[in-house]
Design an enzyme around this catalytic site. Structure first.
Site, PDB file in Angstrom:
ATOM      1  N   HIS A  87       0.811  -1.211   0.000  1.00  0.00           N
ATOM      2  CA  HIS A  87       0.000   0.000   0.000  1.00  0.00           C
ATOM      3  C   HIS A  87       0.848   1.265   0.000  1.00  0.00           C
ATOM      4  O   HIS A  87       0.386   2.326  -0.417  1.00  0.00           O
ATOM      5  CB  HIS A  87      -1.025  -0.004   1.143  1.00  0.00           C
ATOM      6  CG  HIS A  87      -0.489   0.256   2.509  1.00  0.00           C
ATOM      7  ND1 HIS A  87      -0.236  -0.742   3.420  1.00  0.00           N
ATOM      8  CD2 HIS A  87      -0.184   1.411   3.148  1.00  0.00           C
ATOM      9  CE1 HIS A  87       0.184  -0.216   4.556  1.00  0.00           C
ATOM     10  NE2 HIS A  87       0.234   1.092   4.409  1.00  0.00           N
ATOM     11  N   ASP A 223       1.240  -7.765   2.271  1.00  0.00           N
ATOM     12  CA  ASP A 223       1.320  -6.324   2.006  1.00  0.00           C
ATOM     13  C   ASP A 223       2.779  -5.889   1.865  1.00  0.00           C
ATOM     14  O   ASP A 223       3.363  -5.299   2.774  1.00  0.00           O
ATOM     15  CB  ASP A 223       0.629  -5.564   3.143  1.00  0.00           C
ATOM     16  CG  ASP A 223       0.362  -4.109   2.798  1.00  0.00           C
ATOM     17  OD1 ASP A 223       0.878  -3.631   1.776  1.00  0.00           O
ATOM     18  OD2 ASP A 223      -0.356  -3.444   3.564  1.00  0.00           O
ATOM     19  N   SER A 652       3.867   2.260   8.501  1.00  0.00           N
ATOM     20  CA  SER A 652       3.643   1.322   7.414  1.00  0.00           C
ATOM     21  C   SER A 652       4.957   1.089   6.679  1.00  0.00           C
ATOM     22  O   SER A 652       5.626   2.031   6.276  1.00  0.00           O
ATOM     23  CB  SER A 652       2.605   1.877   6.436  1.00  0.00           C
ATOM     24  OG  SER A 652       1.330   1.872   7.007  1.00  0.00           O
TER      25      SER A 652
END
Length: 720
Positions: A87, A223, A652
């Site tokens: 992402h 991810d 992240s």
């Protein structure tokens, strides 16, 4: 204005007896030796603080990269190979995607360095060193100064530091406040701008579970994505060139094939964005009862409209997938945050803490005199700002975020202002800068969808915001909201690229006149002017007062609790958080184990579903148990695991590092019950979610067949 000078904070850092947090806190890496090393080692860490942060030799910090300014990434080879979240790389992957080459759907794997794809605007920033500059920044500050005077002084002192600090070629510096402006640190950085896409799994892996599983456990999302930093021949930053070479780092992370077990030490290194752990109870109460419900409702309405269009049309899905995911991310986060704050009784806990604080300061005459009225002033200030804060969030979400055409209007309004102030030369210069943005914007824009969102959100705005904050033009329309939207979008020149580019090709004076007459321009400027005058200006005045109180409150807490070690709120600077692999109890009679497996992917599999589809190749690998060296001792492939590490947005892509300094996972999310950790960390339910590095390697090697990338890495067995 009260503030804590450097020597007070330094004393606390060096001599306080830290409480055992083992999860809570986002710590500055240069202070680990004095604050955290002993506790980290008691939790199982085998490294020293010097191994984590050093300016004299290669250390973990040299493998940690601020990715694009919005995520974290880490170096995993001596050829500049970067690992981050799918992402985080999504925008770059999408920019190379078309219906003919759908890298979002099919994935992308460069077979050689020559096939790696450049990404203009994407950068990788390293921290060279961190220094405490509080004495210099606050030099000459006095308690009697008001906020404006103190800001003027600190600005002047910061400018002096910038001028006097010796930097090497390509180095830059940033100075940021900590503890609400009671302390300051300088960050010397180096930024590389040639960052190329190397590999990415298909969405069926990288976004598996998509919005349904977002913020949830158990999670089964791969991810991750891979990039590479390129440098000039001297290994220094250089603009993109075919002659650039892979960056050679001071340190890169070895990768553990031994995985994790419950109770194992974990360290997360990265650039967390923002936390507010020291807010008063009244602020938490306002967030739960007033502000979050407003923002959630607006995004809920927009997401339902866009989501339906995406499901019905693959081309719309490609255009809107990144925007949809970005909008949905915080929509769901706010829902979980509010529920978590209620479930953990956060407001009452804050009230109890404040009662204890009040009791402590009232026992000391000096503290009572300085801070005795603080909590009461907070109550008054938050009550005073509530209506403005609500209206501000409504405007920000409706006009600033979810109705896309106002982004174009805002930029064109700026173009008009430049023309009026700087004439044709200024107009042409700014227009040249806007053209590439517009070209990219319209690639991923559908005016019909935006028109529908406009109508729905305008209705919400009018029904929920006081009339004094609504543009008078809206009340002049004797028609429904759908008709208002249709009227405006049918007449605006901003709804498609062809009309706008034709307008901008006209002479400046003629284009300016047409821009002024555009109905979206007129509405946007009227709305913005009203907002600035009646919302933003008074809000900022009141918010400045709250910020001053918050700064004073931070100083008061430190003085009132001399035996407690405080950590500074996240502000997008480099931090370390440490904890352990651990499951949790989300509700009565339920316990979540800390590791998920490939079996769970197959259990969730729904053929053809955009969230839970699974490719035939992955199904075959599962059926054949063709796992290579990436299965654990049970013979299964672990996909994700949980830890007690305190993380937030910006983390992240952060590496999950084991006790020995090896990469074991990739941070990408938090559990829904614990999303309130930005405001109130509670170890009982706050968990970060990480991709197990063995799943990453399994996908790269066995699924993608990109074994040349595996060969770049250093794979180790620290538990053997």
């Amino acid at each position: 204005m009260k503030f804590i000078k450097l020597q007070i904070i330094t004393f606390l850092f060096l001599f306080a007896n830290p409480l055992l947090f083992a999860g809570e806190g986002m710590w500055l890496p240069l202070l680990l030796k004095s604050l955290n090393e002993a506790e980290m080692q008691s939790l199982g860490m085998k490294m020293t603080a010097e191994d984590i942060y050093s300016v004299n030799q290669g250390s973990l910090k040299d493998a940690i990269v601020h990715f694009g300014g919005f995520c974290t990434s880490e170096l995993i080879s001596n050829e500049g190979l970067l690992l981050t979240n799918h992402h985080c790389g999504y925008g770059a992957i999408q920019s190379h995607t078309s219906l003919e080459n759908n890298f979002l759907k099919e994935g992308f794997w460069a077979k050689s360095k020559a096939e790696e794809k450049p990404n203009p605007g994407l950068f990788a920033k390293f921290i060279v060193r961190i220094e405490d500059v509080t004495d210099q920044v606050l030099k000459g500050a006095k308690d009697k100064m008001n906020e404006k005077e103190l800001q003027s002084l600190t600005d002047k002192n910061i400018d002096a530091i910038r001028k006097s600090t010796k930097l090497e070629k390509h180095e830059e510096l940033e100075i940021k406040p900590f503890f609400k402006g009671n302390q300051y640190f300088m960050f010397v950085t180096m930024t590389y701008t040639d960052v190329r896409l190397v590999g990415a799994p298909p969405e069926s892996i990288g976004k598996f579970g998509a919005d349904t599983d977002n913020w949830e456990w158990p999670r089964h999302t791969g991810d991750f994505s891979l990039f590479r930093i390129y440098a000039g021949p001297d290994n220094m930053p250089a603009e993109y060139s075919e002659n650039n070479i892979p960056y050679q780092p001071k340190h890169f992370l070895p990768i553990s094939l031994d995985g994790v077990a419950e109770g194992d030490f974990t360290l997360i290194f990265g650039f967390p964005g923002r936390t507010d752990q020291y807010l008063p109870a009244v602020a938490i109460e306002q967030t739960v009862d007033v502000l979050n419900p407003a923002k959630i409702g607006i995004r809920d309405k927009a997401l339902k409209i866009i989501g339906a269009k995406m499901r019905a049309d693959e081309s719309v899905k490609i255009k809107y997938s990144s925007k949809f995911a970005s909008t949905a991310n915080y929509w769901k986060k706010w829902i979980g945050e509010s529920q978590g704050l209620v479930a953990t009784n956060a407001v009452m806990k804050k009230r109890d803490q404040e009662a204890d604080f009040q009791d402590k300061i009232y026992k000391k005459r000096k503290l009572k005199k300085k801070y005795g009225m603080l909590l009461g002033e907070f109550e008054t200030a938050y009550k005073d700002i509530e209506k403005l804060a609500y209206s501000r969030d409504y405007y920000s979400e409706v006009v600033g975020r979810n109705i896309e055409i106002f982004r174009i209007q805002g930029l064109l309004s700026r173009l008009l202002n430049i023309y009026q102030e700087n004439g044709e030369a200024g107009y042409e210069n700014y227009k040249r800068r806007l053209i590439p943005y517009f070209e990219n914007f319209y690639k991923n824009y559908d005016a019909n969808i935006d028109e529908e969102v406009f109508a729905a959100l305008l209705e919400m705005y009018v029904e929920n915001v006081d009339n004094e904050y609504i543009p008078p033009t809206i009340f002049n329309y004797a028609m429904g909201y759908d008709e208002i939207a249709q009227e405006l979008y049918s007449k605006t020149l901003f709804k498609n690229s062809e009309k706008l580019m034709a307008l901008l090709s006209l002479p400046a004076a003629e284009a300016a006149e047409q821009l002024k007459e555009d109905p979206i321009m007129q509405l946007g400027e009227e709305w913005k002017e009203l907002y600035d005058e009646k919302v933003a200006t008074p809000y900022n005045i009141k918010k400045d007062k709250i910020n001053a109180l918050q700064k004073q409150y931070m100083a008061a807490l430190i003085e009132a609790y001399p035996d407690k070690t405080f950590w500074p709120d996240a502000n997008s600077t480099m931090r370390v958080t440490y904890g352990q692999v651990a499951g949790y109890h989300p509700k009565d009679a339920v316990y979540y184990l800390p590791v998920s497996y490939l079996e769970g992917v197959m259990e969730k599999y729904k053929p053809g579903d955009y969230e839970f589809d699974v490719s035939a190749k992955l199904i075959d690998l599962f059926k054949e148990k063709d796992y290579g060296q990436y299965a654990d001792q049970s013979g299964k492939v672990p996909v994700c695991f949980l830890g007690t590490n305190h993380t937030t947005g910006g983390n992240s892509g952060s590496p999950a590092i084991d006790a020995h300094g090896n990469l074991v996972g990739l941070n990408f999310d938090r559990v829904w019950e614990g999303t309130m950790s930005d405001l109130n960390y509670d170890k009982s339910i706050c968990r970060n979610i990480m991709v197990d590095i063995r799943y990453v390697l399994f996908i790269v090697d066995k699924y993608a067949g990109a074994s040349h990338l595996i060969e770049e890495m250093k794979l180790v067995h620290p538990k053997k």
